[in-house]
Design an enzyme around this catalytic site. Structure first.
Site, mmCIF file in Angstrom:
data_model
loop_
_atom_site.group_PDB
_atom_site.id
_atom_site.type_symbol
_atom_site.label_atom_id
_atom_site.label_comp_id
_atom_site.label_asym_id
_atom_site.label_seq_id
_atom_site.Cartn_x
_atom_site.Cartn_y
_atom_site.Cartn_z
ATOM 1 N N HIS A 58 105.305 61.529 7.690
ATOM 2 C CA HIS A 58 104.259 61.362 6.662
ATOM 3 C C HIS A 58 102.967 60.819 7.275
ATOM 4 O O HIS A 58 102.254 60.024 6.666
ATOM 5 C CB HIS A 58 104.738 60.429 5.543
ATOM 6 C CG HIS A 58 105.955 60.925 4.829
ATOM 7 N ND1 HIS A 58 105.892 61.803 3.764
ATOM 8 C CD2 HIS A 58 107.275 60.673 5.030
ATOM 9 C CE1 HIS A 58 107.120 62.063 3.340
ATOM 10 N NE2 HIS A 58 107.973 61.403 4.094
ATOM 11 N N ASN A 131 109.385 62.518 -2.828
ATOM 12 C CA ASN A 131 108.780 63.747 -2.327
ATOM 13 C C ASN A 131 108.441 64.665 -3.492
ATOM 14 O O ASN A 131 108.687 64.319 -4.656
ATOM 15 C CB ASN A 131 109.746 64.468 -1.370
ATOM 16 C CG ASN A 131 109.861 63.790 -0.020
ATOM 17 O OD1 ASN A 131 108.879 63.310 0.536
ATOM 18 N ND2 ASN A 131 111.069 63.747 0.521
#
Length: 502
Positions: A58, A131
């Site tokens: 990320h 997510n």
């Protein structure tokens, strides 16, 4: 000198005013620079340290502040103050991200998207770190480093490797559900505003009577789902690799605030004990027919950070950050993230990362943590740094004690096979997902899979392709046939247990 002049004059980081910001001190007009030019030292030394370690995953993200507003009463399930009454507003920060790429990667890469929320509640900060997919590739955290290594760069070529990715996926059929979502057009969303978000894991709600319910969180985009095709996503990488970041900033700047409907699925402990799927397996979903979505509220993003680094880059999320009325579950991946995420933030930002403004709880905090790099809150002054003690009045409030969790069995510490009998159906849900797709979505998914698998190379190419094809066939015959045909695989030998590639 006026106060205004004092507040705007150029100073060092320690507050010393200075003038020579652009020219180094030298021995004569063409001589060498003098060691005593401490302004030069400070500028170069700080510049050398401007980059903190990027997130292992990320790394590239976008974020904004906003509000969560309760629209429906769910207090029968949870006593969390964030849900305490209809109409209640809570300030939030939401960070979106791609997962596998570095900070310089393109926003339109085929990748899951992070959807990480920080709620600034009066009982402390609650982080919901999920997510844009309801499932994940693996279900045991011990496999996480191996999985992420396959999504990064090959140690020999330093390039992304389709061979590594598909080798891992084919050896771990639990990944198939997430792989199918990734290979659909939902793997390339047009923008962060046009995708759903999920808590992904199973969490707990605890109500005022100390009753526990299991919960999954859903964030349904009110902008509508919009995705790139694979061709469009590839083109966008060259046209504007930062298109999702740009879209988010510009939409908020012009007052077109992104919004999501917040919903939950609720499961009782009794239902969890008898459900046909392991409700704590993050590679599985709960059927919405069995556990319908319940409306909770609306999430809106309405404030861009005034400085990207200070807010988006330094924000630190951790599933360990829960509040009263919200707790964990036996979800193995969640249990691993409870450890892994805070540890990653301490490495990246330091032991006192929660004192950084974007991470700081806006309400009272009391603890006995002391010292460490970048301690900026007075370090507790002369107050005791141990508990219990005879000098302060800080106490542990018993009303925040969590109830025991009934797992319905005699718990024994052991290393259990995550794919033992009853936990090893990796095909029904991915097959159901594929059969729910429209003909166009099916064709795009097959095309995307074929394109991704064509990058598999080396002496193990046929082995990896054949292994993965077996998983696709077990999920859905038409899926397996479509991928095999696209890869030029002769399946006439399939009945004998072998598949040959051309």
């Amino acid at each position: 000198m006026s106060d205004q002049e004092k507040n705007t004059r150029l100073t060092t980081a320690s507050g010393t005013p200075y003038y020579e910001h652009e020219d180094s001190q030298t021995a004569g007009p063409r001589g060498p620079i003098l060691l005593q030019d401490f302004i030069l030292h400070e500028k170069l030394a700080h510049f050398n340290r401007e980059r903190i370690p990027e997130r292992v995953v990320h790394a590239k993200g976008s974020g904004a502040y906003g509000t969560f507003t309760v629209t429906h009463d769910i207090t029968r399930y949870t006593r969390a103050k964030v849900f305490s009454e209809v109409g209640k507003e809570t300030r939030v920060f939401l960070r979106f991200s791609t997962v596998g790429g570095e900070k310089g990667s393109a926003d339109s890469e085929r990748d899951p998207r992070g959807f990480a929320l920080k709620f600034y509640t009066e009982d402390g900060n609650w982080d919901l770190v999920g997510n844009n997919t309801p499932v994940f590739f693996i279900k045991d955290p011990k496999k996480f480093p191996d999985f992420i290594h396959t999504q990064k760069r090959d140690p020999y070529t330093n390039c992304k490797s389709a061979t590594m990715m598909w080798d891992f996926w084919s050896l771990n059929p639990e990944s198939l559900h997430q792989v199918l979502i990734l290979m659909s057009d939902r793997g390339t969303p047009i923008s962060y505003r046009h995708m759903h978000g999920f808590g992904s894991h199973t969490f707990s709600f605890i109500n005022a009577e100390n009753e526990r319910h299991y919960v999954k969180f859903h964030f349904k985009t009110l902008q509508g789902i919009k995705n790139f095709t694979d061709e469009e996503a590839t083109r966008m990488k060259g046209l504007d690799p930062d298109q999702a970041q740009r879209d988010l900033v510009e939409s908020i700047d012009k007052g077109d605030f992104p919004r999501w409907a917040v919903k939950v699925q609720i499961m009782t402990e009794a239902e969890a004990a008898t459900y046909k799927w392991n409700p704590f397996d993050v590679t599985k979903v709960w059927s919405q027919k069995d556990f319908p979505l319940l409306d909770v509220g609306v999430l809106e993003l309405n404030e861009n950070p005034d400085n990207y680094f200070a807010h988006v880059e330094q924000v630190a999320f951790a599933p360990a950050h829960i509040v009263d009325g919200i707790s964990f579950s036996p979800d193995r991946m969640l249990q691993g993230r409870i450890l892994g995420y805070p540890d990653a933030q301490r490495y990246r930002l330091g032991a006192n990362y929660e004192q950084i403004p974007v991470n700081r709880c806006p309400f009272a905090t009391n603890n006995y943590q002391r010292d460490g790099g970048m301690r900026v809150d007075g370090n507790g002054g002369s107050k005791p740094n141990y508990y219990p003690n005879s000098f302060d009045n800080i106490y542990a409030d018993e009303k925040y004690k969590q109830p025991a969790e009934n797992l319905g069995q005699n718990v024994v510490a052991d290393w259990y096979d995550r794919n033992s009998e009853g936990e090893n159906d990796h095909y029904t849900q991915p097959g159901d997902l594929f059969r729910l797709m429209t003909p166009e979505e099916k064709q795009n998914t097959i095309s995307n899979i074929v394109g991704a698998m064509q990058g598999i190379s080396g002496e193990k190419r046929d082995l990896i392709i054949n292994r993965q094809l077996c998983h696709f066939f077990r999920a859905d015959i038409s899926l397996g046939l479509g991928v095999a045909q696209g890869l030029g695989v002769d399946i006439t030998q399939h009945a004998t247990g072998t598949i040959h590639t051309n």
